[in-house]
Write a protein that holds these residues in place. Sequence first.
Motif: not given
Length: 87
Positions: A3, A39, A43, A46-47
Amino acid sequence: MHESSLMAGLMRQVDSIARSQKATKVVGVKVKLGALSHMSPEHFQEHFDVASRGTLAEGAALSIEILPDLSDPHAQEILLDSIEVEE
């Protein structure tokens, strides 16, 4: 770690486009997540928040569209659809 490299690539794209438009800030980013990208929108958010720190895109609103077609040629990808900038 996968990621992280995907997000670094996305941030390079966003930064390149923003700078080519002589932007001072990126206020919005729209992405498409392929059905097999593994993903979730949460998620990804957040990244994105971590990857955008210290960039023109820090604090940008993120719009995420999930592509449902498993046979789409981009099903495993994360695609930058558009960005909105301030000049």
